[in-house]
Design an enzyme around this catalytic site. Structure first.
Site, PDB file in Angstrom:
ATOM      1  N   CYS A 130      -3.334  -4.955 -10.047  1.00 55.49           N
ATOM      2  CA  CYS A 130      -4.103  -5.810  -8.928  1.00 55.49           C
ATOM      3  C   CYS A 130      -4.149  -7.215  -9.286  1.00 55.49           C
ATOM      4  O   CYS A 130      -4.344  -7.540 -10.406  1.00 55.49           O
ATOM      5  CB  CYS A 130      -5.411  -5.251  -8.561  1.00 55.49           C
ATOM      6  SG  CYS A 130      -5.460  -3.621  -8.175  1.00 55.49           S
TER       7      CYS A 130
ATOM      8  N   HIS B  43       4.712   9.931 -18.278  1.00 52.51           N
ATOM      9  CA  HIS B  43       4.852  11.452 -18.136  1.00 52.51           C
ATOM     10  C   HIS B  43       6.199  11.757 -18.664  1.00 52.51           C
ATOM     11  O   HIS B  43       7.350  11.079 -18.174  1.00 52.51           O
ATOM     12  CB  HIS B  43       4.808  11.936 -16.719  1.00 52.51           C
ATOM     13  CG  HIS B  43       3.516  11.412 -16.104  1.00 52.51           C
ATOM     14  ND1 HIS B  43       2.168  11.967 -16.280  1.00 52.51           N
ATOM     15  CD2 HIS B  43       3.278  10.252 -15.202  1.00 52.51           C
ATOM     16  CE1 HIS B  43       1.408  11.261 -15.619  1.00 52.51           C
ATOM     17  NE2 HIS B  43       2.030  10.568 -14.893  1.00 52.51           N
TER      18      HIS B  43
ATOM     19  N   SER C 175      -6.000  -1.849 -12.916  1.00 46.76           N
ATOM     20  CA  SER C 175      -5.421  -0.699 -12.529  1.00 46.76           C
ATOM     21  C   SER C 175      -4.941   0.178 -13.370  1.00 46.76           C
ATOM     22  O   SER C 175      -5.663   0.609 -14.258  1.00 46.76           O
ATOM     23  CB  SER C 175      -4.398  -0.885 -11.441  1.00 46.76           C
ATOM     24  OG  SER C 175      -4.105   0.149 -10.714  1.00 46.76           O
TER      25      SER C 175
END
Length: 123
Positions: free
Chosen positions: A85, A70, A65
């Site tokens: 996952c 940020h 995944s």
């Protein structure tokens, strides 16, 4: 072959992180890739962007995944997201590594279990 939809999703807000760490794209890329490796994930690609006048986004695409950060250096803030996952990768290892590198003054974290019907909070 049938794959399980089970996944672990950890979202983290870090406050009080040093400006220079949050505005250094290459530093963050190196440490996110290292964190992914430590967690047992398989890195497929890295996408990154520097913003003006400040801030960075780094997205590590994983076979399992993703891992992303940020940053808002002027507010000493970073938002981290790690979703994996299956059961072979442990996203908490990646998160712990990044937190240890960035040394925030405070942290808010949510752990979710996904893909089993309802989204379950694992805290």
């Amino acid at each position: 072959m049938e794959y399980s939809t089970f996944g672990k999703h950890i979202i983290v807000d870090l406050w009080g992180v040093d400006f220079s760490l949050l505005d250094d794209m290459h530093f963050l890329e190196y440490h996110l890739v290292t964190a992914a490796d430590y967690s047992g994930a398989h890195v497929l690609n890295v996408s990154k962007k520097e913003f003006q006048p400040y801030g960075v986004t780094v997205l590590v695409l994983l076979s399992e995944s993703h891992l992303s950060i940020h940053t808002y250096p002027e507010q000493n803030f970073a938002a981290i997201d790690c979703y994996t996952c299956g059961t072979t990768v442990e996203p908490q290892i990646a998160i712990d590594y990044i937190v240890n590198i960035l040394k925030p003054e405070r942290m808010h974290i949510k752990r979710l279990i996904r893909g089993i019907g309802e989204i379950v909070t694992a805290d």
